[in-house]
Design a protein around this motif. Structure first.
Motif, PDB file in Angstrom:
ATOM      1  N   LEU A  31      -5.180  14.145  -8.744  1.00 50.05           N
ATOM      2  CA  LEU A  31      -5.559  14.341  -7.350  1.00 50.05           C
ATOM      3  C   LEU A  31      -6.838  13.585  -6.985  1.00 50.05           C
ATOM      4  N   SER A  32      -7.812  13.572  -7.887  1.00 50.02           N
ATOM      5  CA  SER A  32      -9.085  12.921  -7.557  1.00 50.02           C
ATOM      6  C   SER A  32      -8.906  11.431  -7.305  1.00 50.02           C
ATOM      7  N   ALA A  33      -8.070  10.772  -8.104  1.00 41.46           N
ATOM      8  CA  ALA A  33      -7.848   9.335  -7.908  1.00 41.46           C
ATOM      9  C   ALA A  33      -7.192   9.075  -6.558  1.00 41.46           C
ATOM     10  N   PHE A  34      -6.163   9.867  -6.245  1.00 45.91           N
ATOM     11  CA  PHE A  34      -5.481   9.720  -4.957  1.00 45.91           C
ATOM     12  C   PHE A  34      -6.428  10.024  -3.802  1.00 45.91           C
ATOM     13  N   ALA A  35      -7.146  11.125  -3.890  1.00 51.12           N
ATOM     14  CA  ALA A  35      -8.021  11.546  -2.790  1.00 51.12           C
ATOM     15  C   ALA A  35      -9.145  10.547  -2.553  1.00 51.12           C
ATOM     16  N   ASN A  36      -9.754  10.049  -3.630  1.00 56.83           N
ATOM     17  CA  ASN A  36     -10.833   9.070  -3.473  1.00 56.83           C
ATOM     18  C   ASN A  36     -10.330   7.801  -2.801  1.00 56.83           C
ATOM     19  N   PHE A  37      -9.163   7.347  -3.223  1.00 58.96           N
ATOM     20  CA  PHE A  37      -8.609   6.112  -2.665  1.00 58.96           C
ATOM     21  C   PHE A  37      -8.257   6.283  -1.189  1.00 58.96           C
ATOM     22  N   GLY A  71      -2.248   0.243  -9.698  1.00 59.59           N
ATOM     23  CA  GLY A  71      -2.089   1.384 -10.597  1.00 59.59           C
ATOM     24  C   GLY A  71      -3.391   2.159 -10.696  1.00 59.59           C
ATOM     25  N   LEU A  72      -3.359   3.443 -10.333  1.00 64.51           N
ATOM     26  CA  LEU A  72      -4.543   4.296 -10.420  1.00 64.51           C
ATOM     27  C   LEU A  72      -4.426   5.216 -11.621  1.00 64.51           C
ATOM     28  N   CYS A  73      -5.499   5.296 -12.399  1.00 66.67           N
ATOM     29  CA  CYS A  73      -5.569   6.193 -13.535  1.00 66.67           C
ATOM     30  C   CYS A  73      -4.373   5.931 -14.467  1.00 66.67           C
ATOM     31  N   THR A  74      -3.590   6.943 -14.814  1.00 65.48           N
ATOM     32  CA  THR A  74      -2.460   6.738 -15.721  1.00 65.48           C
ATOM     33  C   THR A  74      -1.263   6.089 -15.023  1.00 65.48           C
ATOM     34  N   GLY A  75      -1.420   5.720 -13.764  1.00 69.31           N
ATOM     35  CA  GLY A  75      -0.377   4.929 -13.109  1.00 69.31           C
ATOM     36  C   GLY A  75      -0.126   3.617 -13.829  1.00 69.31           C
ATOM     37  N   VAL A  76      -1.132   3.130 -14.578  1.00 72.56           N
ATOM     38  CA  VAL A  76      -0.939   1.880 -15.323  1.00 72.56           C
ATOM     39  C   VAL A  76       0.112   2.062 -16.417  1.00 72.56           C
ATOM     40  N   PHE A  77       0.236   3.279 -16.956  1.00 71.44           N
ATOM     41  CA  PHE A  77       1.264   3.534 -17.969  1.00 71.44           C
ATOM     42  C   PHE A  77       2.651   3.400 -17.337  1.00 71.44           C
ATOM     43  N   LEU A  78       2.813   3.969 -16.146  1.00 70.97           N
ATOM     44  CA  LEU A  78       4.108   3.897 -15.466  1.00 70.97           C
ATOM     45  C   LEU A  78       4.462   2.456 -15.112  1.00 70.97           C
ATOM     46  N   LEU A  79       3.477   1.696 -14.658  1.00 72.59           N
ATOM     47  CA  LEU A  79       3.732   0.304 -14.287  1.00 72.59           C
ATOM     48  C   LEU A  79       4.066  -0.529 -15.519  1.00 72.59           C
ATOM     49  N   ALA A 111       3.248  10.301  -9.007  1.00 70.70           N
ATOM     50  CA  ALA A 111       3.982  10.851 -10.144  1.00 70.70           C
ATOM     51  C   ALA A 111       3.808  12.360 -10.181  1.00 70.70           C
ATOM     52  N   ASP A 112       4.765  13.022 -10.798  1.00 68.44           N
ATOM     53  CA  ASP A 112       4.626  14.466 -11.006  1.00 68.44           C
ATOM     54  C   ASP A 112       3.360  14.733 -11.805  1.00 68.44           C
ATOM     55  N   ARG A 113       2.571  15.753 -11.401  1.00 69.96           N
ATOM     56  CA  ARG A 113       1.285  16.105 -12.001  1.00 69.96           C
ATOM     57  C   ARG A 113       0.280  14.965 -11.847  1.00 69.96           C
ATOM     58  N   PHE A 114       0.341  14.274 -10.701  1.00 69.95           N
ATOM     59  CA  PHE A 114      -0.548  13.135 -10.461  1.00 69.95           C
ATOM     60  C   PHE A 114      -2.013  13.580 -10.403  1.00 69.95           C
ATOM     61  N   ARG A 171       7.087  -2.293   5.563  1.00 71.30           N
ATOM     62  CA  ARG A 171       6.398  -3.361   4.837  1.00 71.30           C
ATOM     63  C   ARG A 171       4.943  -2.933   4.636  1.00 71.30           C
ATOM     64  N   TYR A 172       4.470  -3.123   3.434  1.00 69.39           N
ATOM     65  CA  TYR A 172       3.118  -2.683   3.106  1.00 69.39           C
ATOM     66  C   TYR A 172       2.336  -3.824   2.465  1.00 69.39           C
ATOM     67  N   ASP A 173       1.027  -3.760   2.671  1.00 68.22           N
ATOM     68  CA  ASP A 173       0.164  -4.760   2.039  1.00 68.22           C
ATOM     69  C   ASP A 173      -0.021  -4.465   0.557  1.00 68.22           C
ATOM     70  N   TYR A 174       0.022  -3.184   0.208  1.00 70.39           N
ATOM     71  CA  TYR A 174      -0.139  -2.771  -1.189  1.00 70.39           C
ATOM     72  C   TYR A 174       0.713  -1.535  -1.439  1.00 70.39           C
ATOM     73  N   ILE A 175       1.206  -1.430  -2.674  1.00 65.94           N
ATOM     74  CA  ILE A 175       1.887  -0.219  -3.119  1.00 65.94           C
ATOM     75  C   ILE A 175       1.059   0.356  -4.258  1.00 65.94           C
ATOM     76  N   VAL A 176       0.648   1.615  -4.099  1.00 66.69           N
ATOM     77  CA  VAL A 176      -0.259   2.249  -5.055  1.00 66.69           C
ATOM     78  C   VAL A 176       0.490   3.333  -5.825  1.00 66.69           C
ATOM     79  N   VAL A 177       0.467   3.236  -7.144  1.00 64.82           N
ATOM     80  CA  VAL A 177       1.108   4.225  -8.010  1.00 64.82           C
ATOM     81  C   VAL A 177       0.023   5.078  -8.659  1.00 64.82           C
ATOM     82  N   VAL A 178       0.108   6.394  -8.440  1.00 62.60           N
ATOM     83  CA  VAL A 178      -0.875   7.322  -9.012  1.00 62.60           C
ATOM     84  C   VAL A 178      -0.207   8.077 -10.156  1.00 62.60           C
ATOM     85  N   GLY A 179      -0.736   7.907 -11.365  1.00 58.98           N
ATOM     86  CA  GLY A 179      -0.125   8.514 -12.538  1.00 58.98           C
ATOM     87  C   GLY A 179      -0.462   9.977 -12.703  1.00 58.98           C
TER      88      GLY A 179
END
Length: 351
Positions: free
Chosen positions: A25-31, A118-126, A20-23, A81-89
């Motif tokens: 970074l720490s959640a994405f980078a750690n994952f 869903g990572l961090c505020t990605g749960v809001f988007l989902l 997401a815009d203004r995602f 095809r992916y095993d998982y789709i990860v959304v970073v809020g």
């Protein structure tokens, strides 16, 4: 030459990221770093055993909340095809939602059984996309009230670092993203790969989903995971406190067991701890805001101003008004005078 050596190993874990815009970074980078370190036989970061792809509709760099930009790897129309789709809020209140094309693709992928993360505020988007209806959802303690305000009737889990509910995986962000990634790495590549990744990242060992979130700083330093979860729930419902019976039921233990664990770990009872926590919050509001005593009473779970006044006088020897006046005088005095409260710091001593 042996033909087997010419054949690349089949990827055992493939992950797509939607940023997401203004995602965060720490959640994405750690994952993604857990995936990177698990993907190779050593620390050369080659995507041998697993791979990761950042998808986009327009290939424009996506800026994180700290301003660092990430350039996508592939257009959505070329997604595999992916095993998982990860959304970073992204940042609450400032970030834009995901583009409609990404939302449509997410829904289609979920309908075919691809697990959604869903990572961090990605749960809001989902949740806004209707992809978390009927699922247990992990939300950071920091955004717990934001989630309740936005999604009426929702019951987010904010006393665990991540939640796995069938084909939905959600986490509170920060370092918990690394532990959720390690959970997936262990599932697909084995425990040694997960442990290796975290060790290189200077993280002692993988934590299970039920590990309590750290939460806001507490003066009560609990070691017992159950007690820490209970204290976190108390923080999150400070304006409408649960009864000890409701609290123990929510945590899946008996009231007697919860009280025993509190006594053994922090030498107080759940009731005293909750009352002390509410008084601590009231003290902070008296010093940090101009709210009336009635407003503070309601914000901290006291039924009315007289109830707060009685509790304050019984525990501190002052009314809230007297306490505010006294510490306002201290803060306005000479630099040599301390402006800190002179009462004990441990909330359990206030109850």
């Amino acid at each position: 030459m042996n033909s087997d050596k010419l054949t690349a190993p089949r990827k055992r874990l493939s992950v797509a990221f939607l940023l997401a815009d203004r995602f965060t970074l720490s959640a994405f980078a750690n994952f993604v770093d857990v995936l990177r370190l698990a993907a190779d036989e050593d620390d050369r970061s080659r995507p041998i055993f697993c791979d990761w792809t950042v998808l986009s509709t327009d290939m424009e760099p996506v800026r994180s909340s700290c301003g660092v930009k990430v350039t996508p790897d592939r257009r959505l129309r070329h997604a595999g095809r992916y095993d998982y789709i990860v959304v970073v809020g992204g940042l609450m209140g400032e970030a834009r939602n995901l583009p409609p094309e990404l939302i449509t693709w997410l829904r289609t992928s979920a309908a075919t059984g691809v697990p959604i993360v869903g990572l961090c505020t990605g749960v809001f988007l989902l949740h806004e996309a209707g992809l978390l209806d009927g699922y247990r959802v992990c939300v950071s303690w920091f955004h717990h009230q934001d989630f309740l305000d936005r999604f009426e009737g929702a019951q987010p889990v904010s006393d665990q670092i991540f939640v796995v509910d069938r084909d939905r995986l959600t986490c509170s962000g920060g370092h918990s993203a690394a532990h959720l990634a390690a959970f997936l790495v262990e599932r697909h590549l084995g425990q040694s790969a997960a442990t290796k990744s975290l060790s290189i990242m200077i993280i002692d060992s993988p934590l299970g989903a039920d590990k309590p979130q750290p939460g806001a700083p507490l003066n009560l330093k609990a070691q017992d995971a159950l007690v820490r979860r209970a204290l976190l729930r108390m923080q999150q419902s400070i304006d409408a406190p649960e009864t000890i019976g409701e609290l123990s039921f929510a945590l899946g233990v008996s009231r007697r067991q919860l009280e025993r664990r509190f006594r053994e770990d922090i030498a107080t009872t759940p009731l005293r701890a909750a009352h002390g926590m509410r008084l601590e919050k009231a003290r902070a509001l008296l010093l940090q805001t101009e709210s009336t005593v009635t407003q503070i009473a309601l914000a901290t779970g006291f039924c009315d101003a007289p109830h707060l006044i009685r509790s304050f006088r019984a525990n501190l020897g002052l009314t809230p008004t007297e306490y505010r006046a006294e510490h306002s005088v201290l803060s306005d005095s000479s630099p040599g005078r301390s402006s800190q409260p002179t009462t004990p710091n441990d909330p359990s001593t206030l109850a």
